[in-house]
Scaffold this motif. Sequence first.
Motif, PDB file in Angstrom:
ATOM      1  N   ILE A  44       0.792  -1.289  -0.051  1.00  9.91           N
ATOM      2  CA  ILE A  44       0.197   0.106  -0.041  1.00  9.91           C
ATOM      3  C   ILE A  44       0.839   1.155   0.061  1.00  9.91           C
ATOM      4  CG2 ILE A  44      -1.720   1.319   1.245  1.00  9.91           C
ATOM      5  CD1 ILE A  44      -2.424  -1.251   2.568  1.00  9.91           C
ATOM      6  N   PRO A  45       0.675   1.957  -0.985  1.00 12.52           N
ATOM      7  CA  PRO A  45       1.422   3.619  -0.917  1.00 12.52           C
ATOM      8  C   PRO A  45       0.725   4.281   0.241  1.00 12.52           C
ATOM      9  CG  PRO A  45      -0.035   3.411  -2.712  1.00 12.52           C
ATOM     10  CD  PRO A  45      -0.245   2.198  -2.048  1.00 12.52           C
ATOM     11  N   LEU A  46       1.606   5.038   1.004  1.00 12.69           N
ATOM     12  CA  LEU A  46       1.023   5.728   2.168  1.00 12.69           C
ATOM     13  C   LEU A  46       1.213   7.138   1.994  1.00 12.69           C
ATOM     14  CD1 LEU A  46       2.372   3.886   5.308  1.00 12.69           C
ATOM     15  CD2 LEU A  46       0.298   3.483   3.874  1.00 12.69           C
ATOM     16  N   PRO A  47      -0.001   7.949   2.052  1.00 11.45           N
ATOM     17  CA  PRO A  47       0.256   9.298   1.813  1.00 11.45           C
ATOM     18  C   PRO A  47       0.526   9.908   3.181  1.00 11.45           C
ATOM     19  CG  PRO A  47      -2.189   8.656   2.344  1.00 11.45           C
ATOM     20  CD  PRO A  47      -1.362   7.373   2.192  1.00 11.45           C
ATOM     21  N   ALA A  48       0.969  11.291   3.249  1.00 17.65           N
ATOM     22  CA  ALA A  48       0.966  11.921   4.682  1.00 17.65           C
ATOM     23  C   ALA A  48       0.081  11.847   5.363  1.00 17.65           C
ATOM     24  CB  ALA A  48       1.417  13.516   4.081  1.00 17.65           C
ATOM     25  N   ASN A  49       0.190  11.706   6.622  1.00 21.73           N
ATOM     26  CA  ASN A  49      -0.693  11.534   7.825  1.00 21.73           C
ATOM     27  C   ASN A  49      -1.682  10.554   7.551  1.00 21.73           C
ATOM     28  OD1 ASN A  49       0.272  13.872   9.037  1.00 21.73           O
ATOM     29  ND2 ASN A  49      -0.823  15.162   7.307  1.00 21.73           N
ATOM     30  N   ALA A  50      -0.992   9.174   6.994  1.00 19.04           N
ATOM     31  CA  ALA A  50      -2.036   8.146   6.608  1.00 19.04           C
ATOM     32  C   ALA A  50      -2.864   7.613   7.919  1.00 19.04           C
ATOM     33  CB  ALA A  50      -1.207   7.131   5.964  1.00 19.04           C
ATOM     34  N   GLN A  51      -3.979   6.981   7.448  1.00 15.37           N
ATOM     35  CA  GLN A  51      -4.579   6.239   8.698  1.00 15.37           C
ATOM     36  C   GLN A  51      -5.206   5.069   7.955  1.00 15.37           C
ATOM     37  OE1 GLN A  51      -7.875   9.010   9.608  1.00 15.37           O
ATOM     38  NE2 GLN A  51      -6.768   9.937  11.520  1.00 15.37           N
ATOM     39  N   LEU A  52      -5.457   4.086   8.860  1.00 16.79           N
ATOM     40  CA  LEU A  52      -5.927   2.865   8.392  1.00 16.79           C
ATOM     41  C   LEU A  52      -7.346   2.885   9.040  1.00 16.79           C
ATOM     42  CD1 LEU A  52      -6.311  -0.170   7.492  1.00 16.79           C
ATOM     43  CD2 LEU A  52      -4.910  -0.813   9.552  1.00 16.79           C
ATOM     44  N   ARG A  53      -8.478   2.650   8.339  1.00 19.34           N
ATOM     45  CA  ARG A  53      -9.697   2.521   8.673  1.00 19.34           C
ATOM     46  C   ARG A  53     -10.464   1.334   8.270  1.00 19.34           C
ATOM     47  NH1 ARG A  53     -12.374   7.669   9.623  1.00 19.34           N
ATOM     48  NH2 ARG A  53     -10.700   9.249   9.634  1.00 19.34           N
ATOM     49  N   PHE A  54     -11.020   0.746   9.462  1.00 23.76           N
ATOM     50  CA  PHE A  54     -11.825  -0.573   8.865  1.00 23.76           C
ATOM     51  C   PHE A  54     -12.993  -0.848   9.937  1.00 23.76           C
ATOM     52  CE2 PHE A  54      -8.301  -1.568  12.082  1.00 23.76           C
ATOM     53  CZ  PHE A  54      -9.030  -2.687  12.976  1.00 23.76           C
ATOM     54  N   GLN A  55     -14.190  -1.416   9.436  1.00 23.32           N
ATOM     55  CA  GLN A  55     -15.000  -1.830  10.075  1.00 23.32           C
ATOM     56  C   GLN A  55     -15.144  -3.217  10.631  1.00 23.32           C
ATOM     57  OE1 GLN A  55     -17.732   0.109  10.673  1.00 23.32           O
ATOM     58  NE2 GLN A  55     -17.354   1.692   9.433  1.00 23.32           N
ATOM     59  N   THR A  56     -15.189  -3.487  12.055  1.00 25.66           N
ATOM     60  CA  THR A  56     -14.694  -4.725  12.604  1.00 25.66           C
ATOM     61  C   THR A  56     -16.018  -5.067  13.752  1.00 25.66           C
ATOM     62  OG1 THR A  56     -13.040  -5.926  13.719  1.00 25.66           O
ATOM     63  CG2 THR A  56     -13.457  -3.669  14.222  1.00 25.66           C
ATOM     64  N   ARG A  57     -15.754  -6.357  14.230  1.00 25.83           N
ATOM     65  CA  ARG A  57     -16.812  -6.892  15.424  1.00 25.83           C
ATOM     66  C   ARG A  57     -16.279  -8.299  15.680  1.00 25.83           C
ATOM     67  NH1 ARG A  57     -21.751 -10.025  13.396  1.00 25.83           N
ATOM     68  NH2 ARG A  57     -21.459 -10.850  15.584  1.00 25.83           N
ATOM     69  N   THR A  58     -16.503  -8.630  17.014  1.00 27.23           N
ATOM     70  CA  THR A  58     -16.170 -10.045  17.163  1.00 27.23           C
ATOM     71  C   THR A  58     -17.678 -10.808  17.357  1.00 27.23           C
ATOM     72  OG1 THR A  58     -16.370  -9.204  19.658  1.00 27.23           O
ATOM     73  CG2 THR A  58     -13.972  -9.511  18.467  1.00 27.23           C
ATOM     74  N   THR A  59     -17.738 -11.831  17.937  1.00 31.81           N
ATOM     75  CA  THR A  59     -19.152 -12.393  17.852  1.00 31.81           C
ATOM     76  C   THR A  59     -19.544 -13.226  18.846  1.00 31.81           C
ATOM     77  OG1 THR A  59     -17.995 -14.646  17.274  1.00 31.81           O
ATOM     78  CG2 THR A  59     -18.577 -13.342  15.564  1.00 31.81           C
ATOM     79  N   ILE A  60     -18.929 -12.868  20.048  1.00 27.71           N
ATOM     80  CA  ILE A  60     -19.183 -13.559  21.613  1.00 27.71           C
ATOM     81  C   ILE A  60     -19.319 -12.731  22.448  1.00 27.71           C
ATOM     82  CG2 ILE A  60     -18.583 -15.520  22.854  1.00 27.71           C
ATOM     83  CD1 ILE A  60     -17.302 -17.134  20.666  1.00 27.71           C
ATOM     84  N   GLY A  61     -20.301 -12.676  23.290  1.00 33.06           N
ATOM     85  CA  GLY A  61     -20.317 -11.545  24.486  1.00 33.06           C
ATOM     86  C   GLY A  61     -19.216 -11.979  25.355  1.00 33.06           C
ATOM     87  N   GLY A  62     -18.635 -10.873  26.075  1.00 35.88           N
ATOM     88  CA  GLY A  62     -17.533 -11.164  27.230  1.00 35.88           C
ATOM     89  C   GLY A  62     -16.295 -11.483  26.502  1.00 35.88           C
ATOM     90  N   ASN A  63     -15.275 -11.147  27.182  1.00 35.33           N
ATOM     91  CA  ASN A  63     -13.953 -11.396  26.757  1.00 35.33           C
ATOM     92  C   ASN A  63     -13.354 -12.659  26.894  1.00 35.33           C
ATOM     93  OD1 ASN A  63     -11.180 -10.868  26.385  1.00 35.33           O
ATOM     94  ND2 ASN A  63     -11.114  -8.691  27.164  1.00 35.33           N
TER      95      ASN A  63
END
Length: 205
Positions: free
Chosen positions: A101-120
């Motif tokens: 991936i080419p990185l611009p200045a002040n780059a950020q990685l953004r992604f949508q995410t979740r787990t599936t089981i309640g509790g740690n």
Amino acid sequence: TNITAFMKKITLLILLLLFSHTGFSQFAENFEGAPAAPVAGGVWTLNSGDWQIFDNGVGSFNWRLNTAAFPAFSAPNAALILNQNIGAGNTSMDYLATPLIPLPANAQLRFQTRTTIGGNQGTIFEIRAAAAGSNPALAASYTTLVATFSEDDLSVPSNITSYIEKVVNLPASLGPNVHLAFVKIYTQVGDGLGGDRWLVDDVRV
């Protein structure tokens, strides 16, 4: 004339809007139209390029497309790594690595995410980086830890089925080009199935 000046302003506004829209994401992947991931790992060819799927040799599951039981953020597809029984005391590390991936200045990685089981359940989720020129299919290449999340960081306690967007600042020290890896880590405590699943969708830099 007033009409000419008005049209110039409108044209400039449209150009600025197009620039901000096209300039925001240097890299994007939403897993739509994706072929099924290789069951045994390897190269996963997606719209954004060739991703690498590999692990540390513990366990038999690898990253794949989500199932109907675990909906995507932007339907129908997301990337999913399941939980599995790897035996007490063993640690699994499952990698989903981006193309370069080419990185611009002040780059950020953004992604949508979740787990599936309640509790740690004790799973750790990392974002790691490998330098340009290194082998993106080797765990040893991902020497830079960019971010670490617990299950509590990736879940909405009141609604475990909700996705949340994570935003990770990418330091300039990573260089102008980089491979990023989503890494799920779990050390099994008992004899039964443990850890959590991880869903990742709408990845962009």
